[in-house]
Write an enzyme that holds these catalytic residues in place. Structure first.
Site, PDB file in Angstrom:
ATOM      1  N   ASP A 142       0.711  -1.199  -0.192  1.00 21.14           N
ATOM      2  CA  ASP A 142      -0.042  -0.057   0.006  1.00 21.14           C
ATOM      3  C   ASP A 142       1.051   1.404  -0.058  1.00 21.14           C
ATOM      4  OD1 ASP A 142      -2.082   1.801   0.295  1.00 21.14           O
ATOM      5  OD2 ASP A 142      -2.932   0.889   1.959  1.00 21.14           O
TER       6      ASP A 142
ATOM      7  N   HIS B 262      -9.809  -0.642  -7.471  1.00 25.25           N
ATOM      8  CA  HIS B 262      -9.434   0.313  -6.479  1.00 25.25           C
ATOM      9  C   HIS B 262      -8.637   1.389  -7.311  1.00 25.25           C
ATOM     10  CE1 HIS B 262      -8.807   2.622  -2.953  1.00 25.25           C
ATOM     11  NE2 HIS B 262      -7.739   2.504  -2.853  1.00 25.25           N
TER      12      HIS B 262
HETATM   13  C1  HEM Z   1      -3.866   2.464  -4.275  1.00 27.73           C
HETATM   14  C2  HEM Z   1      -5.381   0.157  -0.314  1.00 27.73           C
HETATM   15  C3  HEM Z   1      -8.408   3.435   0.797  1.00 27.73           C
HETATM   16  C4  HEM Z   1      -6.512   6.377  -2.697  1.00 27.73           C
HETATM   17  C5  HEM Z   1      -4.116   1.378  -3.334  1.00 27.73           C
HETATM   18  C6  HEM Z   1      -3.364   0.236  -3.622  1.00 27.73           C
HETATM   19  C7  HEM Z   1      -3.741  -0.328  -2.374  1.00 27.73           C
HETATM   20  C8  HEM Z   1      -4.739   0.373  -1.655  1.00 27.73           C
HETATM   21  C9  HEM Z   1      -3.417  -1.663  -1.954  1.00 27.73           C
HETATM   22  C10 HEM Z   1      -2.373  -0.081  -4.603  1.00 27.73           C
HETATM   23  C11 HEM Z   1      -1.015   0.034  -4.196  1.00 27.73           C
HETATM   24  C12 HEM Z   1      -0.800   1.762  -4.294  1.00 27.73           C
HETATM   25  O1  HEM Z   1      -0.637   2.295  -5.400  1.00 27.73           O
HETATM   26  O2  HEM Z   1      -0.718   2.198  -3.285  1.00 27.73           O
HETATM   27  C13 HEM Z   1      -6.421   0.666   0.252  1.00 27.73           C
HETATM   28  C14 HEM Z   1      -7.078   0.233   1.372  1.00 27.73           C
HETATM   29  C15 HEM Z   1      -8.029   1.490   1.548  1.00 27.73           C
HETATM   30  C16 HEM Z   1      -7.912   2.446   0.684  1.00 27.73           C
HETATM   31  C17 HEM Z   1      -6.689  -0.853   1.979  1.00 27.73           C
HETATM   32  C18 HEM Z   1      -8.909   1.571   2.864  1.00 27.73           C
HETATM   33  C19 HEM Z   1      -9.611   0.428   3.347  1.00 27.73           C
HETATM   34  C20 HEM Z   1      -8.329   4.671  -0.072  1.00 27.73           C
HETATM   35  C21 HEM Z   1      -8.933   5.871  -0.253  1.00 27.73           C
HETATM   36  C22 HEM Z   1      -8.292   6.776  -1.085  1.00 27.73           C
HETATM   37  C23 HEM Z   1      -7.328   6.049  -1.888  1.00 27.73           C
HETATM   38  C24 HEM Z   1     -10.062   6.222   1.040  1.00 27.73           C
HETATM   39  C25 HEM Z   1      -8.851   7.899  -1.608  1.00 27.73           C
HETATM   40  C26 HEM Z   1      -9.726   8.848  -1.127  1.00 27.73           C
HETATM   41  C27 HEM Z   1      -5.698   5.557  -3.686  1.00 27.73           C
HETATM   42  C28 HEM Z   1      -4.842   5.982  -4.616  1.00 27.73           C
HETATM   43  C29 HEM Z   1      -4.207   4.912  -5.231  1.00 27.73           C
HETATM   44  C30 HEM Z   1      -4.446   3.998  -4.297  1.00 27.73           C
HETATM   45  C31 HEM Z   1      -4.971   7.564  -5.204  1.00 27.73           C
HETATM   46  C32 HEM Z   1      -3.126   4.988  -6.290  1.00 27.73           C
HETATM   47  C33 HEM Z   1      -3.977   4.708  -7.270  1.00 27.73           C
HETATM   48  C34 HEM Z   1      -3.023   4.854  -8.852  1.00 27.73           C
HETATM   49  O3  HEM Z   1      -2.638   5.950  -9.177  1.00 27.73           O
HETATM   50  O4  HEM Z   1      -2.362   3.611  -9.110  1.00 27.73           O
HETATM   51  N1  HEM Z   1      -4.935   1.533  -2.356  1.00 27.73           N
HETATM   52  N2  HEM Z   1      -6.711   2.004  -0.204  1.00 27.73           N
HETATM   53  N3  HEM Z   1      -7.344   4.776  -0.925  1.00 27.73           N
HETATM   54  N4  HEM Z   1      -5.619   4.404  -3.203  1.00 27.73           N
HETATM   55 FE1  HEM Z   1      -6.280   3.197  -1.825  1.00 27.73          FE
END
Ligand code: HEM
Length: 353
Positions: free
Chosen positions: A155, A229
């Protein structure tokens, strides 16, 4: 830190502190009392001194603390000027899942390589703030393997780096009085890991949009079908460029208590970008196809803060000469939406898409 877009050195708070092994996310309320407000002014303006006091005991532990201020407290501290986008966290009601707004006047995002430094800092901070504050939420986060969340995925990979980091996270010329500041949104999610483990690895990878073992990004699903996501949280600006945010999510919880989760924290130069990500996650894009991460992750909290630059933070130490006085026990109860925003102003997000 410098703001890439403006080429002007900006004395920003350490929103870009390196990935740490431990963090404490401390959300406080500030009851309506004039004496309490003075204590808050003094302590947040002098936060750097406390970081030095505790951090110097082990410089290798890289203790840092970012201070965020909620919209309601901001108006009490600085009634004459407000950051352009500062408003309370919106209520987002999707067809299946809801993002609830919850109270919070102050956020302290405390990071270090050692938990004892985080705790010592927090202890001294709360001692100094005394009854000027109430604790609304305190979450201890920790690094889990190679920066994985409890869903088992790495993450934070897509975070901006180098010059892109300041461009994404720090306000520039568009709001000159608040340049070097940042908006920060926090949400505490708990996971249903039994339900998650019912999915195959391939199904989990489709939910996230990356391979589980090696973190390699997958291709986007066909337009109009269920998006991952990573796709729902990708926002493209008018110029065709991606609008990134800076995340420092941390796993938290104790297996024996059954409360394992992810503390989401996102910093952005543009609050609307994070709000749009949330709407796309909860409402779905196309509408109805919400982020499947939410089927196993329940948002318990949601709060927005403004992170002023260091000079603006230090300037809050003195009350403006014409600041209205606050009567003991008077004013708006903590956490109620104010006329400046909150659920009533942006709650229509649920019908916007
Ligand atoms: C990407 C987990 C909530 C925004 C990711 C990734 C994971 C992850 C595993 C892929 C790896 C990475 O690029 O970091 C989670 C979990 C969440 C959560 C477990 C809550 C249960 C959120 C929320 C937002 C968010 C609430 C925004 C309001 C993003 C963004 C990316 C991302 C901007 C990168 C997308 C890209 O450009 O590839 N998240 N996330 N995430 N997450 Fe989350």
């Amino acid at each position: 830190m410098t703001n890439g877009g403006d080429r002007v050195p900006i004395d920003a708070q350490q929103v870009d502190a390196p990935l740490s092994r431990f963090a404490v996310f401390l959300v406080l309320g500030v009851p309506d009392r004039a004496e309490g407000l003075d204590v808050v002014r003094e302590e947040i303006a002098g936060i750097d001194d406390l970081v030095k006091t505790v951090g110097f005991r082990d410089l290798n532990a890289h203790l840092s603390c970012v201070v965020g201020i909620g919209a309601r407290l901001w108006d009490r501290l600085c009634p004459d000027a407000r950051p352009a986008e500062l408003r309370e966290f919106p209520l987002i009601v999707g067809p299946t899942h809801t993002a609830p707004p919850t109270p919070g006047d102050l956020l302290f995002h405390i990071r270090a390589e050692r938990l004892d430094l985080c705790i010592e800092f927090e202890r001294l901070l709360l001692d100094a703030l005394g009854d000027a504050v109430t604790v609304i939420d305190e979450t201890q986060g920790y690094r889990y393997f190679d920066a994985r969340d409890f869903l088992g995925f790495v993450d934070g990979t897509a975070n901006p780096i180098g010059a892109e980091l300041a461009e994404a996270s720090l306000i520039g010329d568009e709001d000159p009085g608040f340049a070097g500041g940042s908006y920060v949104v926090v949400q505490k999610y708990v996971h249903d890991l039994t339900r998650w483990s019912d999915l195959t690895t391939e199904q989990q990878e489709a939910v996230i949009g990356r391979r589980k073992a090696d973190d390699v990004e997958l291709d986007d699903a066909a337009p109009g079908t269920q998006a991952a996501h990573k796709t729902l949280t990708t926002i493209i600006g008018d110029d065709g460029e991606e609008l990134d945010i800076l995340r420092d999510n941390m796993p938290f919880g104790r297996p024996g208590q059954g409360d394992l989760g992810t503390f989401f924290i996102g910093y952005s130069r543009r609050l609307w970008v994070i709000e749009l990500m949330l709407r796309r996650m909860f409402l779905g894009d196309p509408p109805g196809l919400h982020d499947r991460i939410l089927d196993v992750s329940t948002a318990l909290t949601g709060t927005t803060f403004f992170v002023p630059s260091n000079p603006v933070l230090q300037g809050l130490s003195t009350a403006p000469p014409d600041a209205p006085t606050e009567e003991p026990g008077g004013g708006t109860p903590i956490g109620r939406p104010t006329p400046h925003g909150g659920a009533s102003e942006t709650g229509s997000a649920g019908s916007e898409e």
